[in-house]
Design an enzyme around this catalytic site. Structure first.
Site, PDB file in Angstrom:
ATOM      1  N   GLU A 128       7.813 -11.730  13.961  1.00  0.00           N
ATOM      2  CA  GLU A 128       7.439 -12.509  15.138  1.00  0.00           C
ATOM      3  C   GLU A 128       7.714 -13.999  14.932  1.00  0.00           C
ATOM      4  O   GLU A 128       8.148 -14.688  15.840  1.00  0.00           O
ATOM      5  CB  GLU A 128       5.956 -12.278  15.452  1.00  0.00           C
ATOM      6  CG  GLU A 128       5.521 -12.890  16.765  1.00  0.00           C
ATOM      7  CD  GLU A 128       4.094 -12.529  17.122  1.00  0.00           C
ATOM      8  OE1 GLU A 128       3.593 -13.098  18.089  1.00  0.00           O
ATOM      9  OE2 GLU A 128       3.484 -11.680  16.435  1.00  0.00           O
TER      10      GLU A 128
ATOM     11  N   ARG B 295       0.822  -1.217   0.000  1.00  0.00           N
ATOM     12  CA  ARG B 295       0.000   0.000   0.000  1.00  0.00           C
ATOM     13  C   ARG B 295       0.848   1.255   0.000  1.00  0.00           C
ATOM     14  O   ARG B 295       0.404   2.316  -0.432  1.00  0.00           O
ATOM     15  CB  ARG B 295      -0.993  -0.018   1.156  1.00  0.00           C
ATOM     16  CG  ARG B 295      -2.157  -0.972   0.879  1.00  0.00           C
ATOM     17  CD  ARG B 295      -3.105  -1.012   2.021  1.00  0.00           C
ATOM     18  NE  ARG B 295      -2.484  -1.646   3.159  1.00  0.00           N
ATOM     19  CZ  ARG B 295      -2.924  -2.718   3.778  1.00  0.00           C
ATOM     20  NH1 ARG B 295      -4.038  -3.274   3.387  1.00  0.00           N
ATOM     21  NH2 ARG B 295      -2.282  -3.227   4.798  1.00  0.00           N
TER      22      ARG B 295
END
Length: 174
Positions: free
Chosen positions: A98, A61
């Site tokens: 993560e 984006r």
């Protein structure tokens, strides 16, 4: 709350339990699809980025926002791509997520980054990993990254602290 922040808040779509249970996902797609939303967001970011030689839009984006901002400012945009999407040679930066790692890339040829003033543009600041990797990638290429601008900052995730002392502007913070 600024008018652009209010507009973003009014257009965000919230999706419960995505991408995993307990997460309240903030979908910015409706902001970009709305003509007024896209116009006001890109104008607000352009006002912040004014004076840069280039803007760098982060996959994906950030490409949309970066292109719109570059047009408003009469400058170019460089796409910071996910690894493996550009033909060689590339400059790359791998960073931790993560659950693993990710890589960002920019062309090593064809775009002179050294000595250029660049503002990084992305949609969301969460933990700061992607923007930190983008900053490292562009500075390793010799660019002067003067700041980063995001449409939405998820303040509870602490990304701004990860990026210090890089100047970060967010149009809307939750």
């Amino acid at each position: 709350m600024s008018p652009v922040s209010q507009l973003i808040a009014s257009l965000i779509r919230e999706v419960s339990d995505f991408p995993e249970p307990g997460v309240q996902f903030k979908d910015l797609t409706p902001v970009l699809a709305d003509p007024r939303g896209l116009a006001e967001v890109s104008t607000a970011i352009a006002d912040i980025a004014r004076g840069a030689d280039l803007v760098a839009g982060v996959d994906a984006r950030g490409f949309l926002l970066g292109g719109a901002v570059a047009l408003k400012l009469g400058i170019g945009v460089v796409a910071v791509r996910k690894g493996g999407k550009l033909p060689p040679p590339v400059l790359s930066e791998t960073y931790s997520l993560e659950y693993g790692t990710a890589t960002l890339e920019v062309p090593a040829e064809g775009i002179e980054l050294a000595g250029r003033s660049i503002v990084v543009i992305d949609d969301v600041l969460a933990t700061g990993g992607t923007l930190a990797a983008t900053y490292q990638l562009l500075t390793a290429a010799g660019a002067e990254v003067t700041g980063a601008v995001v449409m939405l900052e998820l303040a509870a995730l602490g990304g701004r602290a990860v990026l210090a002392p890089l100047a970060v502007d967010s149009l809307h913070t939750v």
